[in-house]
Design a protein around this motif. Sequence first.
Motif, mmCIF file in Angstrom:
data_model
loop_
_atom_site.group_PDB
_atom_site.id
_atom_site.type_symbol
_atom_site.label_atom_id
_atom_site.label_comp_id
_atom_site.label_asym_id
_atom_site.label_seq_id
_atom_site.Cartn_x
_atom_site.Cartn_y
_atom_site.Cartn_z
ATOM 1 N N GLY A 284 0.797 -1.219 0.000
ATOM 2 C CA GLY A 284 0.000 0.000 0.000
ATOM 3 C C GLY A 284 0.832 1.273 0.000
ATOM 4 O O GLY A 284 2.057 1.255 0.136
ATOM 5 N N SER A 285 0.141 2.390 -0.141
ATOM 6 C CA SER A 285 0.784 3.694 -0.008
ATOM 7 C C SER A 285 1.134 3.920 1.460
ATOM 8 O O SER A 285 0.676 3.174 2.339
ATOM 9 N N PRO A 286 1.949 4.923 1.781
ATOM 10 C CA PRO A 286 2.262 5.191 3.189
ATOM 11 C C PRO A 286 1.023 5.331 4.064
ATOM 12 O O PRO A 286 0.968 4.789 5.175
ATOM 13 N N ARG A 287 0.035 6.052 3.583
ATOM 14 C CA ARG A 287 -1.192 6.205 4.370
ATOM 15 C C ARG A 287 -1.883 4.866 4.575
ATOM 16 O O ARG A 287 -2.375 4.554 5.665
ATOM 17 N N GLN A 288 -1.936 4.046 3.527
ATOM 18 C CA GLN A 288 -2.616 2.765 3.609
ATOM 19 C C GLN A 288 -1.865 1.787 4.511
ATOM 20 O O GLN A 288 -2.474 1.019 5.253
ATOM 21 N N LYS A 289 -0.535 1.804 4.450
ATOM 22 C CA LYS A 289 0.246 0.969 5.364
ATOM 23 C C LYS A 289 -0.079 1.314 6.811
ATOM 24 O O LYS A 289 -0.204 0.439 7.669
ATOM 25 N N GLU A 290 -0.231 2.605 7.066
ATOM 26 C CA GLU A 290 -0.489 3.051 8.432
ATOM 27 C C GLU A 290 -1.865 2.619 8.923
ATOM 28 O O GLU A 290 -2.002 2.047 9.998
ATOM 29 N N ILE A 291 -2.887 2.870 8.127
ATOM 30 C CA ILE A 291 -4.235 2.542 8.582
ATOM 31 C C ILE A 291 -4.420 1.037 8.670
ATOM 32 O O ILE A 291 -5.122 0.533 9.559
ATOM 33 N N ALA A 292 -3.771 0.271 7.773
ATOM 34 C CA ALA A 292 -3.864 -1.193 7.834
ATOM 35 C C ALA A 292 -3.167 -1.720 9.081
ATOM 36 O O ALA A 292 -3.667 -2.639 9.744
ATOM 37 N N THR A 293 -2.032 -1.138 9.420
ATOM 38 C CA THR A 293 -1.319 -1.549 10.635
ATOM 39 C C THR A 293 -2.166 -1.285 11.869
ATOM 40 O O THR A 293 -2.273 -2.130 12.768
ATOM 41 N N LEU A 294 -2.777 -0.132 11.928
ATOM 42 C CA LEU A 294 -3.621 0.203 13.074
ATOM 43 C C LEU A 294 -4.826 -0.726 13.166
ATOM 44 O O LEU A 294 -5.227 -1.138 14.260
ATOM 45 N N SER A 295 -5.398 -1.074 12.030
ATOM 46 C CA SER A 295 -6.537 -1.989 12.042
ATOM 47 C C SER A 295 -6.116 -3.379 12.509
ATOM 48 O O SER A 295 -6.821 -4.027 13.295
#
Length: 362
Positions: A284-295
Amino acid sequence: MESDASTSPRRRSTSCYSDSGDSSCSEPFSECGSDDLLFTPAAAAGIHRLLLSCAAEASDGTISSLVAELESPSSSLDSLRRSAMELRLLAKHNPDNRIRIAAAGAVRPLVALLSHADPLLQEHGVTALLNLSICDENKAIIVEAGAIRPLVHALKSAASPAARENAACALLRLSQLDGSAAASIGRAGAIPLLVSLLETGGARGKKDAATALYALCSGARENRLRAVEAGAVRPLLDLMADPETGMVDKAAYVLHSLVGIAEGRSAAVEEGGIPVLVEMVEVGSPRQKEIATLSLLQICEDSAAYRTMVAREGAIPPLVALSQSSSARPKLKTKAEALIEMLRQPRSASLRARPTAVVAAE
């Protein structure tokens, strides 16, 4: 359709998950769709002067006359249509007009139009309220005028797609007033209708539905359970798994809100969400990596079984790469490291406090 997330195959994608074709960290939610009033060439030529005049500031007398026309029991259908359309356009093009239209008492007669049998008049009423709701000062006035239930009804049964989409946008804006408004919108039955729009709407309708769901679920915790029970998780995962929809970020943020409750975590796992989230961490993009990690952190927090499933899906290598990335934000590295430790000790007790909010991307 439920799937076994521990054994389901994960699609390996060579393309980056990005709604915009790049990996920039722009806001995942822009404003909802605008008032797109379209005319045939002949009709457009006939009202060109009207459009120009509506772009300017209207006189108090003009606005009062239009409101009076809406309130008059003797007004013809054509007169009602013209008055509602003029108020719609006056509110669309000029910020000062929005305040003055509401102050002139237009909100209640516009709300009344939402129940009118004429589809065009209903659309003008819905969209005029949407345009008025752009102004923060008008949100409370619209709610106090009893607009929520008629807007939910329009979202469900308006004849035109534009009216349904604009009703979703208007509800989104009203949900931003406060938690009480968001809860009221949920209790009025908006959530299942927005989930349906998310599944079956056009491109704009899907985006508006996702944006409204995010606002409603963030604004009132009770709406998260409503969204899960309405089946929101499956279409969200479908959108997340298909970069061509342009909805990856939006869907991922709505899902993150839903996995904040136990029912949301169970639904995400049962619907095959773990492979989707792990792949997002990987490509994913940086933003997507972050939100996926948090989820994934929220999913793994209280369940050893879920931690085992995430580890078996191959989450640790991309998380290690993320934790060691020179471009990743320090807070994201910390979250990735916490998840890695949790996955390497899947039967241990919780190793950290669950995040209470998404770490905003900068």
